[in-house]
Motif scaffolding. Sequence first.
Motif, PDB file in Angstrom:
ATOM      1  N   UNK A   9       0.813  -1.205   0.000  1.00 24.82           N
ATOM      2  CA  UNK A   9       0.000   0.000   0.000  1.00 24.82           C
ATOM      3  C   UNK A   9       0.858   1.270   0.000  1.00 24.82           C
ATOM      4  N   UNK A  10       2.076   1.175   0.566  1.00 25.20           N
ATOM      5  CA  UNK A  10       2.974   2.334   0.570  1.00 25.20           C
ATOM      6  C   UNK A  10       3.401   2.668  -0.858  1.00 25.20           C
ATOM      7  N   UNK A  11       3.627   1.632  -1.674  1.00 21.31           N
ATOM      8  CA  UNK A  11       4.074   1.863  -3.057  1.00 21.31           C
ATOM      9  C   UNK A  11       2.903   1.969  -4.027  1.00 21.31           C
ATOM     10  N   UNK A  12       1.801   1.289  -3.713  1.00 22.82           N
ATOM     11  CA  UNK A  12       0.632   1.321  -4.576  1.00 22.82           C
ATOM     12  C   UNK A  12      -0.623   1.469  -3.701  1.00 22.82           C
ATOM     13  N   UNK A  13      -1.047   2.716  -3.468  1.00 21.24           N
ATOM     14  CA  UNK A  13      -2.195   2.939  -2.581  1.00 21.24           C
ATOM     15  C   UNK A  13      -3.490   2.294  -3.104  1.00 21.24           C
ATOM     16  N   UNK A  14      -3.495   1.897  -4.369  1.00 23.99           N
ATOM     17  CA  UNK A  14      -4.700   1.263  -4.921  1.00 23.99           C
ATOM     18  C   UNK A  14      -4.669  -0.260  -4.829  1.00 23.99           C
ATOM     19  N   UNK A  15      -3.633  -0.829  -4.241  1.00 24.94           N
ATOM     20  CA  UNK A  15      -3.514  -2.297  -4.156  1.00 24.94           C
ATOM     21  C   UNK A  15      -4.753  -2.871  -3.473  1.00 24.94           C
ATOM     22  N   UNK A  16      -5.339  -3.868  -4.125  1.00 25.78           N
ATOM     23  CA  UNK A  16      -6.558  -4.479  -3.566  1.00 25.78           C
ATOM     24  C   UNK A  16      -6.171  -5.775  -2.871  1.00 25.78           C
ATOM     25  N   UNK A  17      -6.116  -5.721  -1.560  1.00 23.44           N
ATOM     26  CA  UNK A  17      -5.643  -6.874  -0.791  1.00 23.44           C
ATOM     27  C   UNK A  17      -6.760  -7.398   0.116  1.00 23.44           C
ATOM     28  N   UNK A  18      -7.030  -8.697   0.000  1.00 23.73           N
ATOM     29  CA  UNK A  18      -7.998  -9.361   0.877  1.00 23.73           C
ATOM     30  C   UNK A  18      -7.188 -10.256   1.813  1.00 23.73           C
ATOM     31  N   UNK A  19      -7.352 -10.078   3.108  1.00 21.18           N
ATOM     32  CA  UNK A  19      -6.645 -10.935   4.059  1.00 21.18           C
ATOM     33  C   UNK A  19      -7.416 -12.253   4.191  1.00 21.18           C
ATOM     34  N   UNK A  20      -6.700 -13.372   4.118  1.00 22.93           N
ATOM     35  CA  UNK A  20      -7.328 -14.692   4.278  1.00 22.93           C
ATOM     36  C   UNK A  20      -6.532 -15.412   5.355  1.00 22.93           C
ATOM     37  N   UNK A  21      -7.091 -15.516   6.542  1.00 21.50           N
ATOM     38  CA  UNK A  21      -6.294 -16.001   7.656  1.00 21.50           C
ATOM     39  C   UNK A  21      -7.121 -16.748   8.690  1.00 21.50           C
ATOM     40  N   UNK A  22      -6.438 -17.576   9.460  1.00 20.84           N
ATOM     41  CA  UNK A  22      -7.106 -18.258  10.578  1.00 20.84           C
ATOM     42  C   UNK A  22      -7.173 -17.333  11.786  1.00 20.84           C
ATOM     43  N   UNK A  23      -6.385 -16.243  11.738  1.00 18.25           N
ATOM     44  CA  UNK A  23      -6.326 -15.294  12.870  1.00 18.25           C
ATOM     45  C   UNK A  23      -7.471 -14.293  12.763  1.00 18.25           C
ATOM     46  N   UNK A  24      -8.656 -14.712  13.125  1.00 11.84           N
ATOM     47  CA  UNK A  24      -9.828 -13.860  12.901  1.00 11.84           C
ATOM     48  C   UNK A  24     -10.225 -12.976  14.072  1.00 11.84           C
TER      49      UNK A  24
END
Lengths: 119, 157
Positions: free
Chosen positions: A68-83
């Motif tokens: 996000x620091x380099x590409x503020x438009x990055x579309x990231x979905x977190x997929x984790x067991x740490x909910x």
Amino acid sequence: MAKILVADDAMFMRNRTSKLLTANGYEVVEAANGEEAVKLYFEEKPDVVLMDITMPEMDGIEALKQLRAKDPDAKVIMVTAMGQKSMVLEAIKAGARDFIVKPFDPDKLLEAVRKQCGQ
Amino acid sequence: MFKAALINPFLESAVSFLKQEISTEITRGQLRLESSRMTSGEINVAIGVTGDAEGIVIYSMSERTAKAIASAMIGEPVPVFDELAESAIAEMGNIITGQATIGLEECGYICKLSPPTLVSGVGVVISTLDIQRLIIPLEMPQGYLEISVALRQVKHK
């Protein structure tokens, strides 16, 4: 065809997610840790990133911050067991677009990806 | 003193995960407290916990059980306990422990996890040093799975 970067240290989880995405018409690129995910993101320019949190080398939250620091438009979905709520808040604060808890429901994951792809 | 708040989230997340992924009937044996030293099963997944509660959680089973669980998770037969099967078993530990952290947080313990470590071998002795282990024995058609929760609270509740 939308391209998805799947970042997870577990080969089992990368396989499962990649199979689901390719069967639904997506192109998939895989990374085994956060550092690799950041590198591959700028090489492959995926439409959406599915990011695990607990990974060696660099965890998913740090990788998300770097993207996000380099590409503020990055579309990231977190997929984790740490909910935990605290983790969801940390991820959203760092710029995650969505948060999915493992073991994930395939339809919910696809819906989240479609939404980020604007489909 | 081992607090129930530290064990219930593991019990709930283990049963929920196994029912969802392995599609099986699960019988829970009697919970028991043991000293730190344990002789492990053939396949063990260890996950470190840090934060308001700290210690380690170990998932221990025979190779036969590990293959049966991995096979159910992958959706294909697992004749050899290979890298993909190892990854599936490690992920089982990761997901159960991860889900348990949600319950721990609800009880006021905010925790983080280490990536899973897989320990294989017969008769390996693992010690959690000065932290006692609470054992969750789970019997399934795929075999016997034992979860050792060796946690102590850091924050006083």
